[in-house]
Design a protein around this motif. Structure first.
Motif, PDB file in Angstrom:
ATOM      1  N   ARG A 143       0.829  -1.210   0.000  1.00  0.00           N
ATOM      2  CA  ARG A 143       0.000   0.000   0.000  1.00  0.00           C
ATOM      3  C   ARG A 143       0.863   1.259   0.000  1.00  0.00           C
ATOM      4  N   PHE A 172       0.035  -3.859   8.703  1.00  0.00           N
ATOM      5  CA  PHE A 172      -1.162  -4.654   8.938  1.00  0.00           C
ATOM      6  C   PHE A 172      -0.816  -5.791   9.904  1.00  0.00           C
ATOM      7  N   ASP A 209     -10.312  -6.118   0.453  1.00  0.00           N
ATOM      8  CA  ASP A 209      -9.035  -5.436   0.235  1.00  0.00           C
ATOM      9  C   ASP A 209      -8.406  -4.974   1.546  1.00  0.00           C
ATOM     10  N   THR A 210      -8.917  -5.528   2.668  1.00  0.00           N
ATOM     11  CA  THR A 210      -8.372  -5.137   3.971  1.00  0.00           C
ATOM     12  C   THR A 210      -7.408  -6.178   4.531  1.00  0.00           C
ATOM     13  N   GLY A 211      -7.043  -7.171   3.714  1.00  0.00           N
ATOM     14  CA  GLY A 211      -6.118  -8.185   4.184  1.00  0.00           C
ATOM     15  C   GLY A 211      -5.781  -9.174   3.098  1.00  0.00           C
ATOM     16  N   ALA A 218      -4.760  -8.827   8.306  1.00  0.00           N
ATOM     17  CA  ALA A 218      -6.081  -8.207   8.370  1.00  0.00           C
ATOM     18  C   ALA A 218      -5.958  -6.834   9.014  1.00  0.00           C
ATOM     19  N   ALA A 219      -7.068  -6.103   9.015  1.00  0.00           N
ATOM     20  CA  ALA A 219      -7.052  -4.755   9.573  1.00  0.00           C
ATOM     21  C   ALA A 219      -6.849  -4.770  11.084  1.00  0.00           C
TER      22      ALA A 219
END
Length: 447
Positions: A297, A374, A407-409, A428-429
């Motif tokens: 990211r 993350f 799209d968070t992990g 994961a978040a």
């Protein structure tokens, strides 16, 4: 079972890794690496081949170095014994003096009873799998047995450390004046050279883990034991802590508040800084499949592409060489700066990280904020076939988890290369979600 692992030959010294094995391996290395156009030309000109041999401070390194030197010299190779120096120093010196190859005696971050043998080809590069296979095969074949004046000589490489220090200092984009650095040398190969180099670069230096006795390498200190370093940084009010492993090819860091900065964060800092200075080749970073989603990211936010490889710095370097990329590495702290090194170099990495702090006038925490880490959970499922990672029920469970994460992990299942085990990694978040999904997938893998 293959003799060579992911990073040379490694095992319990005087267990599987005996003096006899080291001598035979050295003789076979002389046979295989003594071939080729350049080596043949040197021999035709009446010159003996040359090898750099070095070690970390493990007590077993003394007899293993003697065995390797004997195997090479008895095969007609001149040996330059560099003594105790970091693995990346040995690799650099092979290239610097145009030696035909090099041998490093070290088991890196492993405990003191273990040891290992790493071989570098001309130019200080690690051997491809195919060449390692040829060396292993040659161990059972005929050896080179020159006589008289054709046998090799063993000499001390007197200025090995000085050459390496000069190289490191010349690489820096900015001096470290004004920085207080705590160095943890893991009671390993960097214990002498790292404090010297950071001081020469202008830093105020506090040192821990720099009293090797042959038995205390990596024992509660170094990049795999960061608690002591974090406490020392906070106690002394230092700006940054730098941790090496036993052979100093890794670097992890600690900020002024004692927070750990891992290899992914270090790569993010260096990549953004290099892009800003216009020296990041092809605006690309090379990382392994285990690197944190936060790294991807952060790089995307700064217009930097990420090339992914399998786990292992040799595969990172392979991709870097193929694409002529300049920066790559692993979360564990193996960071390769291709302009200056052919392998991970903990001193080089630490110096350049500190140089960016000094150049930008920012704290390490400020620099590290370029990347949000993350939460990552890794579960090792032992006692299962490695092929289990691709069975239909496992693949289906992974697909469900990926939909859940969006799209968070992300999810990664990786079979072990050496034992019946599958590694389940989930990002994961939040850590609770990562742990729950990792445990669920691990149960599916167990069947």
């Amino acid at each position: 079972m293959a003799l060579f692992g992911t990073d040379g030959v490694r095992g319990l010294a005087n267990g599987p890794l005996t003096a006899d094995l080291a001598l035979t391996l050295a003789q076979a290395t002389a046979v295989v690496l003594g071939q080729g156009r350049i080596a043949e030309a040197r021999k035709a000109a009446g010159k003996r081949l040359t090898a750099v041999v070095a070690r970390d401070p493990r007590i077993s390194g003394e007899f293993l170095t003697a065995a390797v030197a004997a195997g090479l010299a008895s095969s007609g190779v001149d040996v330059l014994d560099a003594g105790v120096i970091p693995t990346p120093a040995a690799a650099y010196l092979v290239a610097d003096i145009d030696a035909d190859f090099g041998v490093m005696i070290s088991a890196s971050h492993n405990p003191a009873p273990d040891n290992g043998i790493k071989i570098f080809a001309r130019g200080g590069v690690k051997l491809p799998d195919a060449v390692e296979a040829r060396i292993e095969e040659a161990m059972a074949g005929p050896k080179l047995q020159p006589t008289g004046g054709e046998v090799g000589r063993v000499r001390r490489f007197a200025d090995a450390e000085d050459r390496y220090v000069v190289h490191l200092l010349a690489s820096l984009p900015h001096r470290l004046n004004g920085l207080h650095v705590v160095l943890d040398c893991a009671n390993g190969a960097a214990s002498g050279v790292s404090p010297e180099t950071f001081r020469d670069a202008g830093a105020k230096v506090t040192v821990i883990g720099a009293d090797p006795d042959g038995l205390n390498i990596n024992d509660g200190v170094g990049s795999t034991h960061l608690d002591r370093l974090a406490a020392e940084v906070v106690r002394t009010g230092a700006d940054v802590g730098i941790a090496h492993d036993g052979d100093a090819d890794r670097c992890l860091a600690v900020d002024a508040d004692g927070r750990i900065i891992d290899g992914d964060q270090i790569m993010a800092i260096l990549a953004v800084a290099m892009k800003t200075r216009g020296v990041l080749a092809h605006d690309t970073l090379v990382a392994t499949v285990m690197s944190n989603l936060g790294l991807h990211r952060a790089m995307a936010d700064h217009g930097i592409s990420v090339e992914q490889t399998g786990v292992g710095d040799r595969y990172v370097l392979e991709r870097m060489n193929e694409g002529r990329f300049g920066l790559g590495g692993e979360q564990s702290g193996h960071v390769i700066m291709r302009e200056f090194a052919t392998t991970g170099d903990g001193l080089l990495t630490g110096l350049h990280l500190c140089a960016e702090m000094a150049r930008q006038g920012k704290t390490l925490a400020e620099l590290a904020s370029v990347m949000t880490v993350f939460p990552q959970v890794l579960v090792n499922v032992k006692g299962v076939e490695r092929s289990r990672a691709t069975d239909d029920d496992v693949t289906a469970a992974v697909a469900v988890a990926e939909v859940e994460l969006g799209d968070t992990g992300r999810v990664l299942l990786r079979p072990s290369g050496t034992e019946p085990m599958v590694r389940v990694m989930v990002e994961a978040a939040d850590s609770e979600t990562a742990q729950a999904i990792a445990d669920r997938l691990a149960d599916v893998v167990r069947g």
